[in-house]
Design an enzyme around this catalytic site. Structure first.
Site, PDB file in Angstrom:
ATOM      1  N   ARG A 205       0.935  -1.333  -0.117  1.00 22.78           N
ATOM      2  CA  ARG A 205      -0.128  -0.030  -0.024  1.00 22.78           C
ATOM      3  C   ARG A 205       0.890   1.264   0.065  1.00 22.78           C
ATOM      4  NH1 ARG A 205      -0.965   4.969   2.106  1.00 22.78           N
ATOM      5  NH2 ARG A 205      -0.263   4.227   3.885  1.00 22.78           N
TER       6      ARG A 205
ATOM      7  N   HIS B 109       7.591   4.281  12.161  1.00 20.62           N
ATOM      8  CA  HIS B 109       7.250   4.452  10.728  1.00 20.62           C
ATOM      9  C   HIS B 109       8.271   5.254  10.220  1.00 20.62           C
ATOM     10  CE1 HIS B 109       4.500   4.090   6.969  1.00 20.62           C
ATOM     11  NE2 HIS B 109       5.345   5.311   6.677  1.00 20.62           N
TER      12      HIS B 109
ATOM     13  N   CYS C 254       6.100   9.635  -0.455  1.00 17.18           N
ATOM     14  CA  CYS C 254       4.503  10.432   0.017  1.00 17.18           C
ATOM     15  C   CYS C 254       4.259  11.498  -1.161  1.00 17.18           C
ATOM     16  CB  CYS C 254       4.801  10.950   1.372  1.00 17.18           C
ATOM     17  SG  CYS C 254       3.270  12.112   1.819  1.00 17.18           S
TER      18      CYS C 254
ATOM     19  N   ASN D 150       9.967   4.255   2.431  1.00 16.41           N
ATOM     20  CA  ASN D 150       9.988   3.829   3.656  1.00 16.41           C
ATOM     21  C   ASN D 150      11.262   2.905   3.890  1.00 16.41           C
ATOM     22  OD1 ASN D 150       7.106   4.193   4.901  1.00 16.41           O
ATOM     23  ND2 ASN D 150       6.982   3.127   2.799  1.00 16.41           N
TER      24      ASN D 150
END
Length: 302
Positions: free
Chosen positions: A15, A207, A240, A249
């Site tokens: 995702r 995160h 993002c 990430n």
């Protein structure tokens, strides 16, 4: 200092990782990736997002993906749900956990979801209530906790305020996200310890994005203060759409290699994750970002 003996790794590649890819990725490829990750031993996979395809076109296949995956017992398949419409779609798709999201930065909240932090949390109240009514896990994700691309520094109190708001909504887990990857270890520890004054540290997760190369150091710093849940993205996928310059990430393979070296259990097969990372990188036509993943893959070739 005693580190946790076991950590939970939440795999967010399908995702958070894939949502920024410009080229449309078929549902079949997403399903294959998720099934590989399930087989590797992940107990929590962020698999879908039920936001408007107008905003995130890559997630338009989420219903198809959730219908096609080979579900494994004990695995939590999570979906991002921005409103009740999205919640209804996630419920119909048999998501095990719904994810609501807010920001610790007022400026980012306005840019990302066109409303204030307080308004954004208020909007999620019906989603949170619906999740509890239907017995689903509820996760809250807080972006820009270490810094914001628009306003710069973000105060500890701002982070704590959103954590408290998420707690009041009934979140089972809350993500402390360094969306643009600017955090450094001492700062991360301060943020985590402040957040832990509002919510149990055992239910806080880290995160981290690796924009400035600090993600693994920040994970280690988080371990030192008792955090034992981390998000990671296979092959280092991601970014993002509302944070210019933010890279992916932290790569799952790199995190698993670190945990293996520390003797911390994850229950995840690193070799199978390397395979998954090489699979999706090959499909995207580029090398995986994961250093450990690429090194281990190269080592196999001799």
């Amino acid at each position: 200092m005693t580190l946790p003996t076991r950590v939970k790794i939440v795999e967010v590649g399908p995702r958070d990782g894939l949502q920024n890819e410009a080229e449309t990725i078929s549902a079949a490829i997403k399903i294959a990736l998720i099934d590989r990750l399930s087989a590797a031993g992940f107990r929590n996979i962020e698999a879908a997002s039920f936001v408007s395809p107008k905003w995130v076109p890559q997630m338009a296949t989420s219903t198809e993906v959730m219908a096609g995956i080979a579900r494994r017992d004990g695995v939590i398949y999570s979906a991002l749900t921005p409103n009740l419409h999205g919640f209804g779609a996630a419920l119909a798709a048999r998501a095990d956990e719904v994810v609501i999201f807010g920001s610790a930065s007022e400026a980012f909240s306005q840019k990302n979801i066109n409303c204030s932090i307080a308004e954004s949390i208020e909007r999620f109240a019906p989603v949170a209530q619906a999740a509890k009514l239907h017995g689903l896990r509820l996760r809250g994700s807080i972006s820009c906790t270490m810094g914001c691309p628009y306003q710069g520094a973000v105060s500890l109190d701002s982070v704590a305020d959103v954590v408290a708001r998420m707690r009041e909504l009934g979140c089972d887990e809350i993500d402390i996200a360094d969306t643009i990857g600017v955090g450094t270890p001492h700062q991360v520890q301060s943020v985590m310890q402040r957040a832990a004054q509002e919510f149990p540290i055992a239910q806080l997760s880290g995160h981290f994005h690796d924009t400035y190369g600090q993600a693994l150091a920040n994970i280690y710093a988080s371990l030192e203060v008792g955090v034992a849940i981390f998000h990671a993205s296979v092959a280092g996928l991601g970014g993002c759409p509302y944070a210019k310059g933010a890279t992916g990430n932290v790569a799952t393979e790199d995190v698993l290699y670190l945990m293996q070296g520390l003797g911390i259990e994850t229950g995840i097969d690193l070799d199978l994750v390397v395979d998954a990372g090489q699979f999706i990188a090959a499909h995207l036509g580029r090398k995986a970002v994961s250093r450990a993943g690429n090194a281990l893959a190269a080592k196999r070739l001799g």
